[in-house]
Design an enzyme around this catalytic site. Structure first.
Site, PDB file in Angstrom:
ATOM      1  N   THR A 100       0.851  -1.183   0.000  1.00 27.18           N
ATOM      2  CA  THR A 100       0.000   0.000   0.000  1.00 27.18           C
ATOM      3  C   THR A 100       0.891   1.238   0.000  1.00 27.18           C
ATOM      4  O   THR A 100       1.623   1.481   0.962  1.00 27.18           O
ATOM      5  CB  THR A 100      -0.918   0.004   1.240  1.00 27.18           C
ATOM      6  OG1 THR A 100      -1.682  -1.203   1.257  1.00 27.18           O
ATOM      7  CG2 THR A 100      -1.866   1.189   1.203  1.00 27.18           C
ATOM      8  N   GLU A 116      -3.313  -5.348  -2.455  1.00 28.00           N
ATOM      9  CA  GLU A 116      -3.857  -6.484  -1.701  1.00 28.00           C
ATOM     10  C   GLU A 116      -5.059  -6.018  -0.877  1.00 28.00           C
ATOM     11  O   GLU A 116      -5.131  -4.866  -0.458  1.00 28.00           O
ATOM     12  CB  GLU A 116      -2.773  -7.089  -0.802  1.00 28.00           C
ATOM     13  CG  GLU A 116      -2.127  -6.133   0.193  1.00 28.00           C
ATOM     14  CD  GLU A 116      -2.870  -6.040   1.520  1.00 28.00           C
ATOM     15  OE1 GLU A 116      -3.800  -6.849   1.735  1.00 28.00           O
ATOM     16  OE2 GLU A 116      -2.529  -5.153   2.316  1.00 28.00           O
ATOM     17  N   PHE A 117      -5.986  -6.961  -0.651  1.00 29.23           N
ATOM     18  CA  PHE A 117      -7.177  -6.666   0.138  1.00 29.23           C
ATOM     19  C   PHE A 117      -7.387  -7.751   1.197  1.00 29.23           C
ATOM     20  O   PHE A 117      -8.506  -8.237   1.404  1.00 29.23           O
ATOM     21  CB  PHE A 117      -8.413  -6.569  -0.768  1.00 29.23           C
ATOM     22  CG  PHE A 117      -8.288  -5.541  -1.853  1.00 29.23           C
ATOM     23  CD1 PHE A 117      -8.410  -4.193  -1.563  1.00 29.23           C
ATOM     24  CD2 PHE A 117      -8.026  -5.916  -3.159  1.00 29.23           C
ATOM     25  CE1 PHE A 117      -8.284  -3.235  -2.566  1.00 29.23           C
ATOM     26  CE2 PHE A 117      -7.902  -4.968  -4.170  1.00 29.23           C
ATOM     27  CZ  PHE A 117      -8.037  -3.628  -3.874  1.00 29.23           C
ATOM     28  N   LEU A 118      -6.310  -8.158   1.844  1.00 29.60           N
ATOM     29  CA  LEU A 118      -6.397  -9.269   2.795  1.00 29.60           C
ATOM     30  C   LEU A 118      -7.005  -8.827   4.117  1.00 29.60           C
ATOM     31  O   LEU A 118      -6.664  -7.771   4.652  1.00 29.60           O
ATOM     32  CB  LEU A 118      -5.010  -9.861   3.065  1.00 29.60           C
ATOM     33  CG  LEU A 118      -4.199 -10.342   1.862  1.00 29.60           C
ATOM     34  CD1 LEU A 118      -2.972 -11.103   2.347  1.00 29.60           C
ATOM     35  CD2 LEU A 118      -5.040 -11.212   0.960  1.00 29.60           C
ATOM     36  N   GLU A 166      -7.049  -9.959   7.969  1.00 32.65           N
ATOM     37  CA  GLU A 166      -6.374 -10.872   8.890  1.00 32.65           C
ATOM     38  C   GLU A 166      -7.409 -11.849   9.453  1.00 32.65           C
ATOM     39  O   GLU A 166      -8.495 -11.469   9.858  1.00 32.65           O
ATOM     40  CB  GLU A 166      -5.683 -10.090  10.009  1.00 32.65           C
ATOM     41  CG  GLU A 166      -4.510  -9.287   9.493  1.00 32.65           C
ATOM     42  CD  GLU A 166      -3.576  -8.813  10.598  1.00 32.65           C
ATOM     43  OE1 GLU A 166      -3.430  -9.534  11.603  1.00 32.65           O
ATOM     44  OE2 GLU A 166      -3.004  -7.731  10.449  1.00 32.65           O
ATOM     45  N   ASN A 178     -10.030   1.333   2.524  1.00 29.60           N
ATOM     46  CA  ASN A 178      -9.768   1.377   3.959  1.00 29.60           C
ATOM     47  C   ASN A 178     -10.353   2.626   4.604  1.00 29.60           C
ATOM     48  O   ASN A 178     -10.838   2.584   5.736  1.00 29.60           O
ATOM     49  CB  ASN A 178      -8.267   1.292   4.231  1.00 29.60           C
ATOM     50  CG  ASN A 178      -7.761  -0.141   4.193  1.00 29.60           C
ATOM     51  OD1 ASN A 178      -8.536  -1.081   4.077  1.00 29.60           O
ATOM     52  ND2 ASN A 178      -6.458  -0.313   4.277  1.00 29.60           N
ATOM     53  N   GLY A 228      -8.008  -0.853  14.966  1.00 25.67           N
ATOM     54  CA  GLY A 228      -6.566  -0.751  15.155  1.00 25.67           C
ATOM     55  C   GLY A 228      -5.883  -1.575  14.091  1.00 25.67           C
ATOM     56  O   GLY A 228      -6.370  -1.713  12.984  1.00 25.67           O
ATOM     57  N   CYS A 248      -3.104  -1.688   9.372  1.00 24.20           N
ATOM     58  CA  CYS A 248      -3.561  -1.136   8.090  1.00 24.20           C
ATOM     59  C   CYS A 248      -4.414   0.116   8.241  1.00 24.20           C
ATOM     60  O   CYS A 248      -3.987   1.211   7.866  1.00 24.20           O
ATOM     61  CB  CYS A 248      -4.334  -2.204   7.321  1.00 24.20           C
ATOM     62  SG  CYS A 248      -3.283  -3.498   6.637  1.00 24.20           S
TER      63      CYS A 248
END
Length: 448
Positions: A129, A159-161, A163, A219, A268, A271
């Site tokens: 990013t 990326e659009f991961l 967690e 985001n 939090g 990212c």
């Protein structure tokens, strides 16, 4: 001839991407400049907790019985340059110390190290990013430093991961964004992602700036939605409303939707906070700072929630007397469930604030204990939820792990000093806890 893929940077993003590319049938070589990390991955172990990742890794790492052998790791830039047709750059872009802006030093270093070893045509794909405008500059740098010149092309593939769902999100993405400058680059990326595309994942082709903006825009939108419902929680506190019922009611509107409308102590992780701040900083550099001033309030609301939870806890244990002599149990250390990531964790921030104000804080988390202890060594830690709650004057539920939702309030009530729980994630069942004799209080629900 089948494409060969390299992945540069084997942290959370890179390790997941490397294993997923092997799963999609490619020969993959992962590189990192930290030898210990490479040794760990080559041994089939991952340096973080991510459901399903270690199993996927062992399915493909060379040297394991029954593995495909398609995945190897190295510290050699020369080996990477000779091996790969497509090079994915997956290094970190943290927030600069003392600034909102993004630290591009890891990305810059990766390109500077890779480019001199590109002696044949190759596609370098950025997944990190980065601030908008970075890709065009890096493309020029790549062509200048690579022996093959302009035949070392660049693409940007954000990326659009999530967690906890990283493996699923890589193998079955809800969209693939390809920022490209040529038909050849687009063709290569379509070949890499042929599997997901064949399953129906949308493939969105853009220019460099748009691809860079997609991740930060997404985001920022999610952060705004979270802070919106937390702002409504503040209003509900003042008006004796119920933010959970409010969220349910507005969530039925398909234009709004139900996701990311759970009020609590805020977001939090590595990212959302740093990405929205870097976005604001870059907009200022471009002269478009007025467009993103609302993100300052999004950030402010988010940080305010942590302080509000501390105030609720202080009121719960006696108000004016503060936390001195009070035992506080904190359930949760990670910033979200199904992860061991404690970066900018609201849960640990709250625990740390209470500790600094004199409270005796004991923390328990299913997966984040080791990382939490490294970050906050002065807090107390317990091996189980029951041990954390033992003797507590108040219990704070701060990370919504399934394990915590399935706790037996009666069992915890046997060991707690006071049956008093504050739900910082609005994820527990109030009736269940009250039925076991607990005083239950949640954020944004003063009378629920």
């Amino acid at each position: 001839m089948a494409l060969k893929i390299t992945v540069i940077g084997t942290g959370y993003l890179g390790a997941t991407h490397a294993a997923a590319m092997a799963e999609l049938g490619f020969e993959v070589l992962g590189l990192d400049v930290v030898p210990e990390k490479i040794e760990m991955l080559a041994a089939g172990r991952v340096p973080m907790y991510e459901p399903g990742l270690e199993e996927l890794l062992r399915k493909h790492v060379a040297g394991f019985e029954g593995s495909s052998g398609r995945l190897r790791f190295t510290t050699s830039w020369e080996e990477v340059g000779a091996f790969g047709d497509v090079h994915f750059v997956c290094v970190n872009t943290p927030q600069k110390h003392g600034e909102y802006a993004c630290d591009m030093s890891y990305v810059e270093s990766a390109f500077a190290s890779l480019a001199p070893h590109l002696a044949r045509p190759a596609l370098v794909v950025g997944k990190s990013t980065v601030p908008v405008g970075s890709a065009a500059r890096l493309a020029a740098k790549l062509a200048e430093l690579a022996p093959v010149g302009p035949d070392a092309e660049l693409a940007w593939n954000p990326e659009f991961l999530r967690e906890g769902f990283a493996v699923q999100d890589t193998l079955h993405p809800d969209r693939i964004v390809a920022g490209v400058a040529s038909e050849g680059a687009e063709k290569l990326l379509r070949e890499v992602y042929a599997g997901p595309i064949g399953e129906g994942s949308p493939f969105v082709v853009t220019d460099f700036p748009t691809a860079e903006l997609v991740k930060t825009s997404a985001n920022s939108f999610l952060a705004t939605k979270i802070s919106f419902i937390n702002a409504m929680a503040e209003v509900c506190e003042a008006a004796d409303g119920d933010v959970v019922k409010l969220a349910e009611a507005i969530g039925y509107d398909e234009r709004i939707g139900k996701k990311f409308l759970r009020a609590g102590i805020g977001f939090g992780g590595g990212c959302l906070p740093k990405d929205i701040r870097a976005f604001m900083a870059r907009a200022g550099e471009l002269g478009a700072d007025q467009a993103l001033t609302f993100l300052r309030e999004v950030d402010s609301i988010n940080m305010r929630r942590r302080g509000h939870m501390v105030e609720l806890a202080r009121e719960a244990v006696g108000g004016t007397g503060g936390f001195l002599g009070k035992r506080v149990a904190v359930l949760g250390a990670t910033f979200k469930p199904d992860s061991d990531d404690v970066r900018d964790s609201p849960a640990l921030n709250v625990a740390g604030q209470i500790h600094l104000q004199g409270g005796q804080v004991t923390v328990y988390d299913p997966k984040g204990m080791e990382n939490a202890q490294r970050l906050f060594p002065t807090l107390g830690y317990a091996p189980t939820a029951v041990d954390a709650v033992r003797g507590a004057d108040v219990v704070l539920h701060l990370t919504e792990w399934r394990e915590f939702r399935e706790l037996d309030p009666a069992v915890l009530g046997e060991v707690a000093s006071e049956r008093l729980i504050l739900d910082g994630r609005n994820a527990l069942d109030p009736e269940l806890w009250r039925g076991a004799g607990w005083t239950y209080r949640a954020m944004g629900r003063p009378k629920a």
